[in-house]
Design a protein around this motif. Structure first.
Motif, mmCIF file in Angstrom:
data_model
loop_
_atom_site.group_PDB
_atom_site.id
_atom_site.type_symbol
_atom_site.label_atom_id
_atom_site.label_comp_id
_atom_site.label_asym_id
_atom_site.label_seq_id
_atom_site.Cartn_x
_atom_site.Cartn_y
_atom_site.Cartn_z
ATOM 1 N N ARG A 180 40.034 38.585 35.701
ATOM 2 C CA ARG A 180 39.665 37.658 34.635
ATOM 3 C C ARG A 180 38.176 37.752 34.267
ATOM 4 N NH1 ARG A 180 43.674 33.918 33.506
ATOM 5 N NH2 ARG A 180 45.379 33.801 35.015
ATOM 6 N N PHE A 181 37.443 38.651 34.894
ATOM 7 C CA PHE A 181 35.995 38.724 34.695
ATOM 8 C C PHE A 181 35.611 40.126 34.217
ATOM 9 C CE2 PHE A 181 37.046 35.425 37.656
ATOM 10 C CZ PHE A 181 36.271 34.354 37.229
ATOM 11 N N PRO A 182 35.576 40.323 32.896
ATOM 12 C CA PRO A 182 35.388 41.679 32.343
ATOM 13 C C PRO A 182 34.050 42.318 32.682
ATOM 14 C CG PRO A 182 35.325 39.998 30.611
ATOM 15 C CD PRO A 182 35.832 39.327 31.848
ATOM 16 N N LYS A 183 33.016 41.526 32.928
ATOM 17 C CA LYS A 183 31.716 42.129 33.224
ATOM 18 C C LYS A 183 31.751 42.948 34.509
ATOM 19 C CE LYS A 183 27.932 39.817 32.431
ATOM 20 N NZ LYS A 183 26.915 38.722 32.401
ATOM 21 N N LEU A 184 32.593 42.565 35.456
ATOM 22 C CA LEU A 184 32.725 43.355 36.687
ATOM 23 C C LEU A 184 33.246 44.750 36.366
ATOM 24 C CD1 LEU A 184 32.777 43.778 39.743
ATOM 25 C CD2 LEU A 184 35.011 42.621 39.783
ATOM 26 N N TYR A 185 34.204 44.831 35.466
ATOM 27 C CA TYR A 185 34.796 46.129 35.118
ATOM 28 C C TYR A 185 33.822 46.976 34.314
ATOM 29 C CZ TYR A 185 38.941 44.164 37.092
ATOM 30 O OH TYR A 185 39.829 43.612 37.994
ATOM 31 N N ALA A 186 33.023 46.335 33.476
ATOM 32 C CA ALA A 186 31.980 47.069 32.758
ATOM 33 C C ALA A 186 30.968 47.646 33.747
ATOM 34 C CB ALA A 186 31.282 46.143 31.770
ATOM 35 N N GLU A 187 30.624 46.860 34.766
ATOM 36 C CA GLU A 187 29.674 47.321 35.789
ATOM 37 C C GLU A 187 30.243 48.522 36.542
ATOM 38 O OE1 GLU A 187 26.103 46.981 38.138
ATOM 39 O OE2 GLU A 187 26.698 45.996 36.272
#
Length: 274
Positions: free
Chosen positions: A152-159
């Motif tokens: 649910r936290f897209p910034k982790l996947y971008a990182e």
């Protein structure tokens, strides 16, 4: 790259769970997969005295995964628990970890960052959060490791994508309930699109469809709904399972990762780091 999804239904008995892992890994290896991914909590199902059970079984679990990986010559990715160091004896906690074990015995561990304090469940009451994103190389391909609520936290996947990950693992024990399956499908597809990566999302089988669980299991707890899936960097569903335990072998066309980055440069176009 040939990968396998090991959708199992873990129990509170570690030896039963290891047998499921070994059987699935054998099938995957025979089909030519270089890695098999299992769900969150493959070691032990949520509930009960998780800290005490994890403490008693930690060594057997780690040795068991290493034995399976070596015997079947396949990298194993599976969710488990480790007792928290210096835990409060009045309220002992574990860490929720995703462990990668190669046939050569190398091990990499990701500790779940986002804890499932939602929909009336408080994972943080018994689980200590992690703090660092983790990538690992498997057969020359960089994988990003995530667990369940992380999706649910897209910034982790971008990182993770910026760190070189071409494939994102989502190991889950997804709680059931109204709309939850649709959310699982939507979120795993979205993370593939907004990270320009493959997503391999492996959930626990629905306990109602497993010989290892009682049909009376409360499906609103974090036990699983099944429907493990693989999504391409363009958001296309490459494979999707049903409710029941299963092993699925999938070939990933990794050239799609670079094609997605060129035609849909989400991370390059991002402003202010978002």
């Amino acid at each position: 790259m040939r990968v396998a999804l090991g959708q199992i239904s873990s129990t509170k008995d570690l030896e039963t769970n290891l047998k499921q892992v070994s059987s699935a890994a054998e099938r995957a290896a025979q089909a030519g997969a270089v890695v098999i991914i299992f769900p969150e909590a493959a070691m032990l199902a949520f509930g009960g005295r998780l800290h005490d059970d994890a403490a008693a079984g930690k060594r057997r679990w780690e040795e068991g995964l290493a034995r399976v990986a070596a015997q079947h010559e396949i990298t194993v990715v599976a969710g488990g628990f480790t007792p928290e160091e210096n835990t409060d004896p009045q309220a002992p906690r574990v860490t929720n970890e995703l462990r990668v074990v190669t046939p050569e015995g190398q091990q990499t561990v990701y500790t779940k960052i986002h804890l499932y304090d939602a929909f009336g469940f408080q994972e943080s009451e018994g689980v200590a959060e992690g703090s660092e994103p983790v990538t690992v190389e498997i057969a020359g391909v960089t994988f990003g490791l995530t667990t369940c609520y992380d999706v649910r936290f897209p910034k982790l996947y971008a990182e993770l994508s910026r760190a070189g990950a071409q494939v994102m693992v989502v190991a889950a024990s997804w709680a059931g309930g109204e709309g939850k399956l649709a959310q699982w499908q939507l979120l795993t597809s979205a993370r593939a699109l907004d990270s320009n990566s493959f997503v391999i999302a492996v959930d626990q089988a629905d306990p109602r469809a497993s010989e290892f669980q009682s049909p009376d299991t409360d499906i609103t707890g974090p036990y699983g709904v099944g429907f493990s899936r693989v999504v391409s960097p363009f958001g296309v569903t490459v494979a999707e399972l049903g409710m029941e335990p299963a092993v699925e072998v999938v070939d990933l066309d990794l050239s799609l990762v670079e094609k997605a980055k060129e035609s849909l440069p989400i991370l390059k176009n991002a402003k202010l780091g978002y």
